[in-house]
Each structure stands twice: as C-alpha cells, then as structure tokens.
Design a protein around this motif. Structure first.
Motif, PDB file in Angstrom:
ATOM      1  N   MET A 112      83.335 -67.817 -18.372  1.00 15.93           N
ATOM      2  CA  MET A 112      82.399 -68.659 -18.386  1.00 15.93           C
ATOM      3  C   MET A 112      82.586 -69.808 -19.003  1.00 15.93           C
ATOM      4  SD  MET A 112      79.800 -69.226 -16.830  1.00 15.93           S
ATOM      5  CE  MET A 112      78.128 -70.139 -16.847  1.00 15.93           C
ATOM      6  N   LYS A 113      83.405 -69.847 -20.206  1.00 22.81           N
ATOM      7  CA  LYS A 113      83.726 -70.836 -21.084  1.00 22.81           C
ATOM      8  C   LYS A 113      84.801 -71.694 -20.343  1.00 22.81           C
ATOM      9  CE  LYS A 113      85.687 -72.279 -25.748  1.00 22.81           C
ATOM     10  NZ  LYS A 113      86.434 -71.544 -26.715  1.00 22.81           N
ATOM     11  N   VAL A 114      85.516 -71.256 -19.776  1.00 22.14           N
ATOM     12  CA  VAL A 114      86.626 -71.913 -19.061  1.00 22.14           C
ATOM     13  C   VAL A 114      86.131 -72.782 -17.874  1.00 22.14           C
ATOM     14  CG1 VAL A 114      88.602 -71.914 -17.438  1.00 22.14           C
ATOM     15  CG2 VAL A 114      88.446 -70.545 -19.333  1.00 22.14           C
ATOM     16  N   TYR A 115      84.900 -72.271 -17.324  1.00 18.52           N
ATOM     17  CA  TYR A 115      84.277 -73.152 -16.413  1.00 18.52           C
ATOM     18  C   TYR A 115      83.731 -74.282 -16.835  1.00 18.52           C
ATOM     19  CZ  TYR A 115      85.460 -69.193 -13.204  1.00 18.52           C
ATOM     20  OH  TYR A 115      85.918 -68.456 -12.549  1.00 18.52           O
ATOM     21  N   ILE A 116      83.126 -74.041 -18.006  1.00 16.04           N
ATOM     22  CA  ILE A 116      82.249 -75.296 -18.791  1.00 16.04           C
ATOM     23  C   ILE A 116      83.223 -76.439 -19.083  1.00 16.04           C
ATOM     24  CG2 ILE A 116      81.043 -75.773 -20.621  1.00 16.04           C
ATOM     25  CD1 ILE A 116      79.572 -73.055 -20.372  1.00 16.04           C
ATOM     26  N   SER A 124      86.216 -77.016 -17.884  1.00 20.44           N
ATOM     27  CA  SER A 124      86.567 -77.590 -16.701  1.00 20.44           C
ATOM     28  C   SER A 124      85.691 -78.687 -16.105  1.00 20.44           C
ATOM     29  CB  SER A 124      86.850 -76.552 -15.416  1.00 20.44           C
ATOM     30  OG  SER A 124      87.276 -77.180 -14.348  1.00 20.44           O
ATOM     31  N   LEU A 125      84.282 -78.332 -16.176  1.00 21.57           N
ATOM     32  CA  LEU A 125      83.261 -79.203 -15.586  1.00 21.57           C
ATOM     33  C   LEU A 125      83.223 -80.583 -16.717  1.00 21.57           C
ATOM     34  CD1 LEU A 125      80.743 -79.756 -13.958  1.00 21.57           C
ATOM     35  CD2 LEU A 125      79.459 -78.702 -15.654  1.00 21.57           C
TER      36      LEU A 125
END
Length: 97
Positions: A1-5, A7-8
């Motif tokens: 989930m951290k990678v998505y945040i 990236s965003l």
C-alpha cells in the motif's frame, strides 16, 4: 500500500511542476521522454552521493559499470563496460529483413 501512496504523491508533485511550467498533462512525447531521462539520471544521484559520503572514490569505471546500465538499460559486460541493446530496427538491418 505504501508504494501506491508514494506513487500518487510523486504524480501529484509532477502535476504541480507541469502546472508551474504551463505544460499540458499528459505532456507532449518529447517533453515526457526528456522527463523520464531526467528521472533515470536523478536516480543515480543517491548512490553517487552515498559513495562520496562514505569516502569511496567515484571513478569513471565505477560510473560506467554501476550507473550507465541503469540509465541506458544496457546490460553490463564482465569488463564493466556496457553494450547497447539491439532494437527491432537494428535487428531488421542486420538480419536482412
């Protein structure tokens, strides 16, 4: 989930930079490709700075073997140099297609 945040957040930052430079998003292909090249080069700043801080020398040979392959995508050869990737157009010329 951290990678998505992350990236965003990076996407939002790039969007802000585009707005400040008054470049439409998505950027025209040339601008986008130059931006991607900048990201690849920028990624190599961290290992270079870490090496300098650790007191290790930053030589041309080290840069060629460690950084250039990551920027160009060319796999390193055993002697530390890189060889450019063969593209489809180059294969067509060499293969007589």
């Amino acid at each position: 989930m951290k990678v998505y945040i992350v990236s965003l957040a990076a996407g939002i930052l790039v969007g802000i930079i585009y707005a400040l430079l008054q470049v439409r998003s998505p950027a025209p292909p040339a601008i986008a490709l130059i931006g991607l090249l900048g990201m690849l080069i920028g990624e190599q700043v961290v290992p270079t700075v870490k090496r300098v801080v650790a007191g290790e020398p930053v030589t041309a040979a080290w840069f060629r073997s460690e950084c250039v392959p990551k920027i160009t995508g060319a796999p390193p050869k055993p002697d530390g140099t890189t060889e450019p990737r063969v593209t489809l157009s180059a294969r067509g010329k060499e293969g007589g297609q």
